[in-house]
Design an enzyme around this catalytic site. Structure first.
Site, PDB file in Angstrom:
ATOM      1  N   THR A  27      32.154 -16.285  12.994  1.00 52.42           N
ATOM      2  CA  THR A  27      31.358 -16.375  14.662  1.00 52.42           C
ATOM      3  C   THR A  27      30.145 -17.584  14.237  1.00 52.42           C
ATOM      4  O   THR A  27      28.933 -16.982  14.092  1.00 52.42           O
ATOM      5  CB  THR A  27      30.525 -15.084  13.912  1.00 52.42           C
ATOM      6  N   HIS A  28      30.955 -18.555  13.817  1.00 54.69           N
ATOM      7  CA  HIS A  28      29.923 -19.597  13.822  1.00 54.69           C
ATOM      8  C   HIS A  28      30.413 -21.043  14.518  1.00 54.69           C
ATOM      9  O   HIS A  28      30.503 -22.061  14.443  1.00 54.69           O
ATOM     10  CB  HIS A  28      29.973 -20.415  12.318  1.00 54.69           C
ATOM     11  N   ASN A  29      29.843 -20.627  15.989  1.00 51.94           N
ATOM     12  CA  ASN A  29      30.498 -21.536  16.769  1.00 51.94           C
ATOM     13  C   ASN A  29      28.892 -21.927  17.282  1.00 51.94           C
ATOM     14  O   ASN A  29      27.564 -21.508  17.838  1.00 51.94           O
ATOM     15  CB  ASN A  29      30.507 -20.464  18.588  1.00 51.94           C
TER      16      ASN A  29
END
Lengths: 573, 246
Positions: A501-503
């Site tokens: 979840t590192h957009n």
């Protein structure tokens, strides 16, 4: 017709890390701030029954309700984008504290190289090193300029750590000592040292000991309970906005939080915002909240989406490379690791903490020579012990069937007999990777969903293969069985398996309004009283978890907003 | 291998743990320093276990009895009883799946189910309009159909080896279905079997925490500070969320 509310100094859109930091810093200086949060209130007491893998990890208790809003995805422009109907690749937070509640707490500083990536790459390897279509650019700020804000974030959150031997210079040590060292961490460190690498204990926002921060917030130590990522912390030991910055803002009496308040537009005339339009999701009633300053502090996707829907800033056009809103969407390359199986010993894999681990940066950033490599940047390589839970963890040696007697025996045998060494690969922006509004699919209000156009490219494949080999060497040295699982091959980007979840990107920072959306105070070039805070400002994504850098930039933005307020307007840069 | 010395302890309720340990849950200091003064809770001997009570949870919310038989048999092949311990059947995995399908998850309630529906690339994920309970309805029916046409019996009437062959045919899409792919159903069945084996017993599976016991997973423990950096493997009796409910 929306009901118009009394004007406030500042309205913030989303109350997670960004919103919490902005609110605490501004209210301390006497500004009145309203925080609009689309989700519900959260508090530590909510996690009384948190050790529930099914509810939190598999059924996504803390995540955004996709039936109301999701994203659409396509690999390239000539493919029809389709909605992400269920969770997979990344997990979107919601509610007070945002994704800052369900994170692990791994808190790094991006490398000095990151902030000047284009200049430094050209300086060392020449302009030819940057392939056609790769749109890396400098961030308009240097590591040294950002260092005081890293320091501030780390002291606020109570980061436990030891100095990264290959990282940027620090003005002071971590506020508390590192997390404890488990046997698998020790094996990793010993193996790495034998290879002349530079292991260090992973910097952690799970407190290694009781800590009182400079704001006077006291929190208890982590209990290594093994329920961290995807869960909220029942002890308040994991730094999250709800137990750190939000109470500080609330104590001033200047911060009003309105939960269940879903912001849909930034209202503006000319190049200035006048406030925001939001819907109370419990009644359906619409409100206009006027404010002198609007701060977008939502996640990457809604920071971008709300700007596009509000027609604020110039939308990015991949055909010309012009325009900025939606530009430089990047992700991460989480493939490129190795798993070792151990027949002769067992590890307490069920115990752990979100940011319990040992890592190294010898193959991250430009810490190694890329002259003969077909990629730039790299990855932080680590072993972590975050607590392996029984539904999610059924690791079996390669070649084992995925069900039946053999599977059962192997998955039970190896649950406490495997160690995974992973690489968190950096993600470079490309001209054809971007965010825009989907022409077909709508959210619960009838507004367009954000559309992601993204795929892995050769740069990513080369990086993954390189990192997998390095990870395999380390895990072998750690004493694993001969038969390893080595994840070298990176296929197309697939939205179904969980990755990271590192957009990042979409509203990137930079030195020029021609190539970036915000300046280095995260102030919009096209609307001086709008600040857009979050990993949306990253011009590319590094080989690290983003929250430390995002937190530092939030403190920098808070300072900018105060400056802006004091000077009575104008651009800060 | 060391045994943690806590098998005779009274389950630790969260309230008592927090009280005993003096933990402070975040917030502003009023005075003094927040404690992390962990003390071990009191440990009186546990009274003898009462005889097993009727499990009122083992009744059907969604499946018909016929459907349940198919799922129960299939789960058992996916996670069979062996010398290590019970299989999915004894652990109640099929009841778990039944109860899950009766609620939000069966209706895909928190997933985006708006039209238009287009077939997509595999990398775009599930794009069907069917909800999980509908996929199970179809999948179960098709398993019986396939079993009947290949072996002349319903799935749960087949010997284990033939049941495995049917499951394999679904897993590999050797069976061709019109509305969903056979492997989509198989993957859903496999994943929910694993959930039923290892989810907290409050959901109806993992009966008596026997799934956890096989895997040496201690369940819901308040703290592992006593062992986190110790070299030896520590086994301990598991606790469930029920142990917090008093």
């Amino acid at each position: 017709m929306a009901k118009k509310l009394p004007k406030v100094d500042v309205v913030i859109v989303g109350v997670g890390w960004g919103g919490g930091i902005i609110a605490s810093e501004l209210t301390k200086q006497g500004l009145t701030v309203v925080g609009l949060e689309r989700g519900k209130e959260r508090k530590t007491e909510d996690y009384f029954m948190v050790h529930d893998e099914l509810r939190y990890a598999l059924r996504y208790e803390l995540m955004q309700d996709l039936s109301k809003e999701t994203i659409t995805f396509r690999s390239k422009m000539n493919v029809r984008a389709l909605p992400m109907r269920s969770y997979g690749s990344f997990l979107l937070g919601t509610g007070l504290g945002g994704a800052g509640v369900h994170w692990n707490g791994q808190t790094f500083r991006f490398l000095p190289y990151d902030f000047e990536i284009r200049s430094k790459t050209i300086e060392r390897y020449g302009a030819k090193k940057i392939p056609e279509g790769m749109t890396i650019q400098d961030w308009g700020i240097t590591y040294d300029q950002l260092e005081p804000y890293f320091d501030k974030f780390e002291k606020m959150a109570g980061i436990a750590g030891e100095e990264n031997p290959l990282g940027g210079k620090r003005s002071s040590p971590y506020p508390i000592p590192p997390m404890r060292t488990t046997p698998s961490m020790q094996l990793f460190a010993d193996a790495a040292k034998k290879k002349n690498l530079h292991p260090y204990i992973l910097p952690s926002a799970n407190l290694s000991q009781a800590y009182t921060n400079p704001d006077g917030v006291a929190r208890a130590a982590c209990q290594y309970c093994g329920f961290c990522e995807r869960f909220g912390c029942e002890y308040g030991a994991k730094a999250d906005p709800v137990v750190t910055v939000i109470p500080v803002a609330k104590k001033t009496g200047k911060f009003e939080i309105r939960t269940h308040s879903h912001v849909r537009r930034i209202l503006h005339t000319g190049n200035k915002a006048t406030g925001v339009l939001y819907t109370d999701v419990t009644t359906g009633e619409e409100f206009e909240q006027p404010a002198d300053i609007v701060v977008m502090t939502s996640y990457v996707f809604n920071n971008t989406r709300i700007l596009l829907m509000s027609k604020l800033g110039k939308p990015y056009d991949p055909a010309t490379g012009k325009g900025v809103i939606g530009k430089n969407y990047a992700y991460q390359v989480m493939r490129g690791g190795a798993v070792g199986f151990f027949d002769d010993r067992e590890f307490n894999n069920y115990a752990g903490a979100g940011s319990l681990g040992m890592c190294l940066d010898d193959y991250n950033g430009d810490n190694f020579d890329h002259s003969d490599l077909k990629f730039i940047h790299g990855a932080n390589i680590s072993v972590t012990q975050t607590g392996y839970r029984p539904i999610g963890t059924n690791k079996v040696p390669p070649g084992t069937p995925s069900w039946g007697k053999e599977f059962k025996a192997a998955s039970i045998k190896y649950t406490n007999r495997f160690i995974s060494v992973g690489a968190q690969g950096a993600s470079m922006p490309f001209r054809q990777h971007f965010l825009d509004l989907d022409p077909t699919y709508k959210d619960a209000f009838g507004d367009p969903l954000i559309r992601i156009t993204y795929d892995f490219v050769d740069q990513d494949r080369e990086l993954a293969a390189f990192c997998a080999d390095k990870c395999a060497e380390i895990v072998k040295e750690m004493g694993a069985n001969e038969k390893l699982e080595i994840n070298r091959k990176l296929g197309p980007y697939d939205i179904t398996p969980y990755q990271s979840t590192h957009n990042t990107g979409g509203v990137i920072m930079g030195a020029s309004p021609d190539t970036s959306a915000v300046n280095n105070y995260l102030q919009m070039w096209d609307a001086e009283n709008v600040f857009v805070v979050g990993a949306s400002s990253f011009a590319h994504n590094s080989g690290y978890n983003p929250t430390g850098t995002m937190g530092a930039l939030s403190y920098r933005a808070a300072e900018g907003i105060l400056k802006y307020r004091k000077s009575g307007g104008g651009m800060l840069v | 291998m060391a045994e943690a010395n806590n098998t005779n302890e009274r389950p630790v309720s969260r309230r008592n743990f927090l009280k005993n340990s003096g933990l402070v849950l975040g917030g502003l200091v009023v005075g003094g320093v927040a404690g992390s003064l962990l003390r071990r809770p009191e440990t009186p001997a546990q009274p003898a276990a009462p005889p097993p009570a009727t499990d009122y949870n083992q009744a059907l919310m969604f499946f018909t009895p016929e459907q349940f038989k198919v799922v129960d048999a299939a789960c058992e092949r996916i996670f069979p009883e062996d010398e290590l311990g019970p299989g999915a059947k004894a652990l109640g995995a099929a009841y778990f799946i039944d109860h899950q399908l009766a609620g939000d998850w069966g209706f895909n309630a928190r997933e985006y189910m708006q039209a238009p529906f287009y077939p997509g690339e595999i990398t775009q994920g599930y794009q069907g309009r069917l909800k999980r309970r509908e996929i199970f309805d179809i999948g179960i029916q098709e398993m019986n159909n396939y079993s009947n046409s290949t072996h002349g019996k319903r799935f749960y009437e087949l010997p284990p080896e033939q049941q495995d062959a049917v499951l394999k045919a679904f897993e590999t899409d050797e069976v061709k279905l019109t509305t969903i792919s056979a492997s989509t159903f198989f993957n859903l069945l496999r994943a929910s079997t694993i959930e039923g084996v290892y989810a907290d017993p409050l959901y109806g599976g993992n009966k008596n925490m026997d799934g956890w016991k096989m895997k040496n997973f201690p369940g819901n423990q308040m703290t592992y500070t006593q062992l986190i950096d110790k070299p030896e493997f520590v086994k301990m009796a598991p606790l469930s969320l029920r142990d917090h409910q008093h």
